[in-house]
Design a protein around this motif. Structure first.
Motif, PDB file in Angstrom:
ATOM      1  N   PHE A   1      60.911   0.158   4.644  1.00 60.94           N
ATOM      2  CA  PHE A   1      61.269   0.968   3.427  1.00 60.94           C
ATOM      3  C   PHE A   1      62.559   2.012   3.720  1.00 60.94           C
ATOM      4  O   PHE A   1      62.879   2.281   4.869  1.00 60.94           O
ATOM      5  CB  PHE A   1      60.140   1.894   3.147  1.00 60.94           C
ATOM      6  CG  PHE A   1      58.847   1.153   3.428  1.00 60.94           C
ATOM      7  CD1 PHE A   1      58.598   0.178   2.307  1.00 60.94           C
ATOM      8  CD2 PHE A   1      58.017   1.171   4.552  1.00 60.94           C
ATOM      9  CE1 PHE A   1      57.178  -0.380   2.384  1.00 60.94           C
ATOM     10  CE2 PHE A   1      56.630   0.416   4.543  1.00 60.94           C
ATOM     11  CZ  PHE A   1      56.413  -0.487   3.462  1.00 60.94           C
ATOM     12  N   PRO A   2      63.279   2.359   2.500  1.00 61.92           N
ATOM     13  CA  PRO A   2      64.205   3.392   2.528  1.00 61.92           C
ATOM     14  C   PRO A   2      64.001   4.664   3.495  1.00 61.92           C
ATOM     15  O   PRO A   2      65.076   4.836   4.146  1.00 61.92           O
ATOM     16  CB  PRO A   2      64.534   3.672   0.991  1.00 61.92           C
ATOM     17  CG  PRO A   2      63.938   2.794   0.282  1.00 61.92           C
ATOM     18  CD  PRO A   2      62.816   2.272   1.130  1.00 61.92           C
ATOM     19  N   ALA A   3      62.840   4.949   3.330  1.00 63.64           N
ATOM     20  CA  ALA A   3      62.660   6.193   4.188  1.00 63.64           C
ATOM     21  C   ALA A   3      62.564   5.693   5.602  1.00 63.64           C
ATOM     22  O   ALA A   3      63.102   6.578   6.643  1.00 63.64           O
ATOM     23  CB  ALA A   3      61.503   6.864   4.026  1.00 63.64           C
ATOM     24  N   ALA A   4      62.112   4.645   6.089  1.00 65.54           N
ATOM     25  CA  ALA A   4      61.957   4.288   7.566  1.00 65.54           C
ATOM     26  C   ALA A   4      63.357   3.937   8.002  1.00 65.54           C
ATOM     27  O   ALA A   4      63.989   4.028   9.169  1.00 65.54           O
ATOM     28  CB  ALA A   4      61.279   2.825   7.732  1.00 65.54           C
ATOM     29  N   ARG A   5      64.291   3.300   6.989  1.00 65.03           N
ATOM     30  CA  ARG A   5      65.771   2.918   7.333  1.00 65.03           C
ATOM     31  C   ARG A   5      66.597   4.295   7.731  1.00 65.03           C
ATOM     32  O   ARG A   5      67.379   4.363   8.591  1.00 65.03           O
ATOM     33  CB  ARG A   5      66.664   1.884   6.407  1.00 65.03           C
ATOM     34  CG  ARG A   5      67.675   1.755   6.713  1.00 65.03           C
ATOM     35  CD  ARG A   5      68.392   0.648   5.763  1.00 65.03           C
ATOM     36  NE  ARG A   5      69.566   0.799   5.767  1.00 65.03           N
ATOM     37  CZ  ARG A   5      70.149  -0.139   6.784  1.00 65.03           C
ATOM     38  NH1 ARG A   5      69.526  -0.848   7.416  1.00 65.03           N
ATOM     39  NH2 ARG A   5      71.542  -0.506   6.818  1.00 65.03           N
ATOM     40  N   ALA A   6      66.258   5.099   6.851  1.00 63.92           N
ATOM     41  CA  ALA A   6      66.935   6.536   6.985  1.00 63.92           C
ATOM     42  C   ALA A   6      66.682   7.156   8.251  1.00 63.92           C
ATOM     43  O   ALA A   6      67.356   7.662   8.793  1.00 63.92           O
ATOM     44  CB  ALA A   6      66.702   7.349   5.909  1.00 63.92           C
ATOM     45  N   ALA A   7      65.460   7.062   8.653  1.00 59.75           N
ATOM     46  CA  ALA A   7      64.909   7.652   9.768  1.00 59.75           C
ATOM     47  C   ALA A   7      65.609   6.982  10.949  1.00 59.75           C
ATOM     48  O   ALA A   7      65.893   7.696  12.071  1.00 59.75           O
ATOM     49  CB  ALA A   7      63.436   7.695   9.851  1.00 59.75           C
ATOM     50  N   LEU A   8      65.391   5.808  11.041  1.00 57.30           N
ATOM     51  CA  LEU A   8      65.977   4.838  12.083  1.00 57.30           C
ATOM     52  C   LEU A   8      67.584   5.263  12.203  1.00 57.30           C
ATOM     53  O   LEU A   8      68.128   5.214  13.375  1.00 57.30           O
ATOM     54  CB  LEU A   8      65.837   3.444  11.712  1.00 57.30           C
ATOM     55  CG  LEU A   8      64.310   2.877  11.998  1.00 57.30           C
ATOM     56  CD1 LEU A   8      64.228   1.552  11.571  1.00 57.30           C
ATOM     57  CD2 LEU A   8      63.905   2.948  13.443  1.00 57.30           C
ATOM     58  N   ILE A   9      68.315   5.362  11.283  1.00 56.88           N
ATOM     59  CA  ILE A   9      69.792   5.549  11.137  1.00 56.88           C
ATOM     60  C   ILE A   9      70.028   6.748  11.987  1.00 56.88           C
ATOM     61  O   ILE A   9      71.017   7.109  12.610  1.00 56.88           O
ATOM     62  CB  ILE A   9      70.161   5.403   9.678  1.00 56.88           C
ATOM     63  CG1 ILE A   9      70.412   3.775   9.257  1.00 56.88           C
ATOM     64  CG2 ILE A   9      71.771   6.155   9.658  1.00 56.88           C
ATOM     65  CD1 ILE A   9      70.792   3.593   7.830  1.00 56.88           C
ATOM     66  N   GLU A  10      69.097   8.043  11.419  1.00 54.42           N
ATOM     67  CA  GLU A  10      69.456   9.103  11.968  1.00 54.42           C
ATOM     68  C   GLU A  10      68.868   9.466  13.495  1.00 54.42           C
ATOM     69  O   GLU A  10      69.873   9.975  14.214  1.00 54.42           O
ATOM     70  CB  GLU A  10      68.757  10.252  11.144  1.00 54.42           C
ATOM     71  CG  GLU A  10      69.213  11.574  11.371  1.00 54.42           C
ATOM     72  CD  GLU A  10      68.904  12.741  10.702  1.00 54.42           C
ATOM     73  OE1 GLU A  10      69.027  13.974  10.774  1.00 54.42           O
ATOM     74  OE2 GLU A  10      68.031  12.459   9.635  1.00 54.42           O
ATOM     75  N   PHE A  11      67.600   8.827  13.815  1.00 51.75           N
ATOM     76  CA  PHE A  11      67.112   9.319  15.053  1.00 51.75           C
ATOM     77  C   PHE A  11      66.779   7.963  16.057  1.00 51.75           C
ATOM     78  O   PHE A  11      66.648   8.219  16.951  1.00 51.75           O
ATOM     79  CB  PHE A  11      65.896   9.859  14.722  1.00 51.75           C
ATOM     80  CG  PHE A  11      65.657  11.015  14.064  1.00 51.75           C
ATOM     81  CD1 PHE A  11      65.945  12.316  14.636  1.00 51.75           C
ATOM     82  CD2 PHE A  11      65.656  11.319  12.483  1.00 51.75           C
ATOM     83  CE1 PHE A  11      66.188  13.441  14.006  1.00 51.75           C
ATOM     84  CE2 PHE A  11      65.457  12.164  11.883  1.00 51.75           C
ATOM     85  CZ  PHE A  11      65.913  13.426  12.655  1.00 51.75           C
ATOM     86  N   GLY A  12      67.320   6.822  15.421  1.00 52.45           N
ATOM     87  CA  GLY A  12      67.248   5.428  16.393  1.00 52.45           C
ATOM     88  C   GLY A  12      67.950   5.706  17.699  1.00 52.45           C
ATOM     89  O   GLY A  12      69.268   6.351  17.694  1.00 52.45           O
TER      90      GLY A  12
END
Length: 248
Positions: free
Chosen positions: A136-147
């Protein structure tokens, strides 16, 4: 609010601290939010031609905040990149409590952090394992910032949370599939936690869950709240309580 002269004096005191001999020269740059200072290195000499300008790479660098006069250490970056990162740092003040922000800073997070390339490689590498699960977009955004961050639990806790893609580069999807079927709420793997061990997952609304062998838990309604809870520890409601559902 401090003046340029005051900031320069503070920069010079910082540059000279703990260093015997004459105080070193500083490179000094002013921008809207403050001042950048670094110790000036020696000018390299060459056999032929004029001397080359010194390289700033590896030089200790500080930013002096214009409003507070506070000094903070920063990586040796080109001035435009450092100014941009400092602006993002200031804009993010208040986003996390000080104790959580300290853990995040030590783990390598900073405002504007972008791990897009690593996340894309991870998604491609585990495409077969992740088949059928929507990022999901929210999951992708979280991974991009905190991955890639590994976050310790403070306040007497002993567990660590790892946000994908981690150094192990592994991925577990079974728990996400079981959770989606049980609660009719698809989730995407976000990382893992030492407790259990267990999996971290996020749904399309950005809600974060801990999928533990003993039970499933609701960590928070968004990634920021979840990170605070993971770092601070404490009791979390069971997902089966359905307190996270907006239609209750």
């Amino acid at each position: 609010m401090i003046s340029r002269d005051e900031a320069l004096a503070r920069a010079r005191r910082w540059a000279a601290a703990g260093r015997p001999g004459p105080p070193p020269e500083v490179d000094f740059y002013e921008f809207d939010l403050g001042f950048v200072a670094s110790r000036r290195g020696p000018t390299p000499q060459v056999a032929d031609g004029p001397p080359r300008p010194p390289s700033a790479t590896g030089q200790a660098t500080v930013v002096i905040d214009r409003e507070t006069g506070e000094l903070s250490r920063w990586p040796s970056l080109p001035i435009p990149a450092l100014v941009e990162r400092y602006a993002q740092h200031r804009a993010a003040e208040g986003r996390f409590p000080p104790d959580v922000r300290e853990v995040l800073d030590q783990a390598g997070w900073f405002p504007g952090r972008d791990m897009t390339a690593a996340v894309d490689l991870w998604l491609a590498h585990f495409a077969d394992e992740l088949a059928g699960l929507e990022c999901f977009p929210a999951a992708r955004a979280a991974l991009i910032e905190f991955g890639g961050l590994i976050l310790p639990q403070v306040g007497g806790g002993r567990y660590w949370s790892s946000i994908q893609p981690t150094r192990s580069n592994g991925v577990v999807t079974e728990s996400s599939e079981v959770f989606a079927e049980e609660f009719d709420n698809p989730v995407f793997p976000l990382g893992n936690n030492d407790d259990g061990p267990s999996e971290l997952a996020m749904d399309a609304q950005g809600r974060v869950f801990q999928l533990h062998w003993a039970d499933d838990f609701f960590i928070g309604p968004d990634i920021d709240t979840a990170i605070i809870a993971l770092i601070r520890g404490g009791r979390m409601p069971a997902a089966s309580d359905l307190t996270w559902r907006t239609d209750n």
